[in-house]
Design a protein around this motif. Structure first.
Motif, PDB file in Angstrom:
ATOM      1  N   ALA A 123       7.887  12.161  -0.763  1.00 36.92           N
ATOM      2  CA  ALA A 123       8.015  10.845  -0.128  1.00 36.92           C
ATOM      3  C   ALA A 123       6.971   9.887  -0.706  1.00 36.92           C
ATOM      4  O   ALA A 123       5.897  10.298  -1.153  1.00 36.92           O
ATOM      5  N   LEU A 124       7.301   8.594  -0.677  1.00 41.50           N
ATOM      6  CA  LEU A 124       6.403   7.573  -1.186  1.00 41.50           C
ATOM      7  C   LEU A 124       5.475   7.060  -0.084  1.00 41.50           C
ATOM      8  O   LEU A 124       5.820   7.102   1.105  1.00 41.50           O
ATOM      9  N   THR A 125       4.330   6.571  -0.483  1.00 41.86           N
ATOM     10  CA  THR A 125       3.354   6.077   0.498  1.00 41.86           C
ATOM     11  C   THR A 125       3.944   4.980   1.375  1.00 41.86           C
ATOM     12  O   THR A 125       3.655   4.912   2.578  1.00 41.86           O
ATOM     13  N   SER A 126       4.788   4.121   0.801  1.00 39.94           N
ATOM     14  CA  SER A 126       5.337   2.995   1.561  1.00 39.94           C
ATOM     15  C   SER A 126       6.246   3.429   2.702  1.00 39.94           C
ATOM     16  O   SER A 126       6.419   2.712   3.686  1.00 39.94           O
ATOM     17  N   SER A 127       6.824   4.620   2.592  1.00 42.77           N
ATOM     18  CA  SER A 127       7.736   5.081   3.640  1.00 42.77           C
ATOM     19  C   SER A 127       6.992   5.665   4.842  1.00 42.77           C
ATOM     20  O   SER A 127       7.562   5.761   5.931  1.00 42.77           O
ATOM     21  N   TYR A 155      -1.262  -2.283   1.809  1.00 39.97           N
ATOM     22  CA  TYR A 155      -1.517  -1.807   0.446  1.00 39.97           C
ATOM     23  C   TYR A 155      -0.612  -0.636   0.055  1.00 39.97           C
ATOM     24  O   TYR A 155      -0.692  -0.155  -1.070  1.00 39.97           O
ATOM     25  N   SER A 156       0.221  -0.173   0.966  1.00 42.41           N
ATOM     26  CA  SER A 156       1.038   1.015   0.669  1.00 42.41           C
ATOM     27  C   SER A 156       2.018   0.772  -0.474  1.00 42.41           C
ATOM     28  O   SER A 156       2.290   1.663  -1.272  1.00 42.41           O
ATOM     29  N   LYS A 157       2.562  -0.455  -0.581  1.00 39.93           N
ATOM     30  CA  LYS A 157       3.481  -0.759  -1.681  1.00 39.93           C
ATOM     31  C   LYS A 157       2.739  -1.016  -2.982  1.00 39.93           C
ATOM     32  O   LYS A 157       3.267  -0.787  -4.068  1.00 39.93           O
ATOM     33  N   LYS A 158       1.512  -1.525  -2.855  1.00 37.35           N
ATOM     34  CA  LYS A 158       0.700  -1.757  -4.058  1.00 37.35           C
ATOM     35  C   LYS A 158       0.228  -0.429  -4.654  1.00 37.35           C
ATOM     36  O   LYS A 158      -0.037  -0.329  -5.844  1.00 37.35           O
ATOM     37  N   HIS A 159       0.099   0.560  -3.779  1.00 43.90           N
ATOM     38  CA  HIS A 159      -0.315   1.897  -4.230  1.00 43.90           C
ATOM     39  C   HIS A 159       0.876   2.844  -4.029  1.00 43.90           C
ATOM     40  O   HIS A 159       0.792   3.829  -3.307  1.00 43.90           O
ATOM     41  N   GLN A 160       1.951   2.531  -4.685  1.00 45.90           N
ATOM     42  CA  GLN A 160       3.228   3.204  -4.487  1.00 45.90           C
ATOM     43  C   GLN A 160       3.264   4.508  -5.275  1.00 45.90           C
ATOM     44  O   GLN A 160       3.601   4.546  -6.461  1.00 45.90           O
ATOM     45  N   SER A 185       2.310  13.673  -2.629  1.00 50.76           N
ATOM     46  CA  SER A 185       1.739  14.828  -3.334  1.00 50.76           C
ATOM     47  C   SER A 185       0.670  14.410  -4.340  1.00 50.76           C
ATOM     48  O   SER A 185      -0.143  15.237  -4.761  1.00 50.76           O
ATOM     49  N   LYS A 186       0.675  13.124  -4.737  1.00 53.28           N
ATOM     50  CA  LYS A 186      -0.277  12.636  -5.730  1.00 53.28           C
ATOM     51  C   LYS A 186      -1.556  12.074  -5.097  1.00 53.28           C
ATOM     52  O   LYS A 186      -2.510  11.727  -5.821  1.00 53.28           O
ATOM     53  N   LEU A 187      -1.575  11.965  -3.787  1.00 54.18           N
ATOM     54  CA  LEU A 187      -2.718  11.327  -3.122  1.00 54.18           C
ATOM     55  C   LEU A 187      -4.028  12.048  -3.393  1.00 54.18           C
ATOM     56  O   LEU A 187      -5.067  11.414  -3.622  1.00 54.18           O
ATOM     57  N   ASP A 188      -3.995  13.362  -3.360  1.00 59.39           N
ATOM     58  CA  ASP A 188      -5.233  14.113  -3.549  1.00 59.39           C
ATOM     59  C   ASP A 188      -5.809  13.903  -4.949  1.00 59.39           C
ATOM     60  O   ASP A 188      -7.020  13.731  -5.115  1.00 59.39           O
ATOM     61  N   ASN A 189      -4.931  13.889  -5.944  1.00 65.80           N
ATOM     62  CA  ASN A 189      -5.379  13.659  -7.308  1.00 65.80           C
ATOM     63  C   ASN A 189      -5.934  12.241  -7.479  1.00 65.80           C
ATOM     64  O   ASN A 189      -6.935  12.024  -8.174  1.00 65.80           O
TER      65      ASN A 189
END
Length: 284
Positions: free
Chosen positions: A44-48, A55-60, A64-68
């Motif tokens: 799932a994407l941050t914006s959802s 900022y969720s769409k700016k950091h789309q 699973s990639k958040l930790d990295n």
């Protein structure tokens, strides 16, 4: 007593400490609160999931990639804080030398004069104040370690540690570990002056060690610099000038007892003066 410049430095270091500790607190709490959600919705994407966050769409990115992404941000932040700590210390050195010049009008500018081993700011200050021989070599080695570690982090693409950095680690590392374990109230948390791998490492605990070490070096330097001041000149050319600046006073008469009490209170709060009276001879 201490200079006002030391007080400013210690306040800046405390503010930096609060800032990066707050960041780590927020991230750890986020990880705890969303661990299961992220594990169950990795594609799932941050914006959802964070629709109310502008900022969720700016950091789309995928959850699973958040930790990295955090690891990369963490590295950038730690390096930035390290650099700010070092810069704050150098600003202190420049500012406290300016105070010394105001007190002793014969002192040259930091780029004037020829001295042996005069290539870094700390040595320039010590040389011109005549303090190099009094300055404990262990503190100078510690400063060199910090300076070279900063250079190492800035030029992180380099595989090899510089020769001068390696010499400190191999020849003086254990001595520096003993020194700071004795000086620091809670001992060293993670810095290991004798370990080559540690030289390229930067963590929260290493930043805490760095803050505490810089505080220790600055307090030591400040006490040495204070010994070079003529007390009467220090009062009239530094403390009284700052008192007038802070209070917006141009004409200030120290013959008045009430004014003397105000000045004494300022001297205590800003410079750590411990006594209940001042000899105002030569100031009135």
């Amino acid at each position: 007593m201490k200079t006002r410049q030391l007080k400013i430095l210690l306040q800046e270091l405390s503010s930096l400490n609060n800032s990066f500790t707050h960041y780590f607190f927020v991230w750890i709490q986020f990880s705890l609160d969303y661990e299961k959600i992220i594990a169950d919705n990795q594609d799932a994407l941050t914006s959802s999931f964070f629709k109310q966050n502008s900022y969720s769409k700016k950091h789309q990115i995928k959850l699973s990639k958040l930790d990295n992404e955090h690891l990369k941000t963490n590295t950038t932040l730690l390096n930035g804080i390290f650099t700010l700590i070092y810069s704050s210390f150098e600003n202190y050195l420049t500012d406290v030398y300016t105070v010394a010049q105001n007190i002793d009008l014969s002192l040259p500018d930091l780029n004037e004069g020829k001295y042996e081993k005069d290539d870094v700011l700390l040595l320039k200050v010590l040389n011109r104040l005549g303090l190099r021989d009094k300055f404990d070599d262990s503190y100078l080695l510690t400063f060199d370690y910090i300076r070279l570690k900063r250079n190492r982090l800035v030029h992180s693409s380099s595989i090899n540690i510089s020769r001068s950095f390696r010499d400190i680690i191999n020849k003086d590392g254990h001595k520096l570990n003993s020194l700071w374990n004795d000086i620091l109230h809670k001992r060293l948390q993670e810095i290991d002056f004798s370990d080559s791998e540690n030289a390229s490492l930067l963590t929260y605990n290493i930043l805490i060690d760095l803050l505490n070490i810089v505080r220790g070096i600055a307090n030591y330097i400040d006490s040495l610099i204070f010994e070079t001041f003529d007390f009467s000149d220090f009062l009239s050319r530094e403390v009284l000038v700052e008192f007038k600046n802070v209070n917006g006073i141009k004409n200030f008469n120290l013959t008045d007892e009430r004014n003397r009490r105000k000045f004494l209170g300022f001297f205590k709060s800003q410079y750590g003066y411990k006594h209940e009276a001042i000899d105002f001879t030569g100031m009135v």
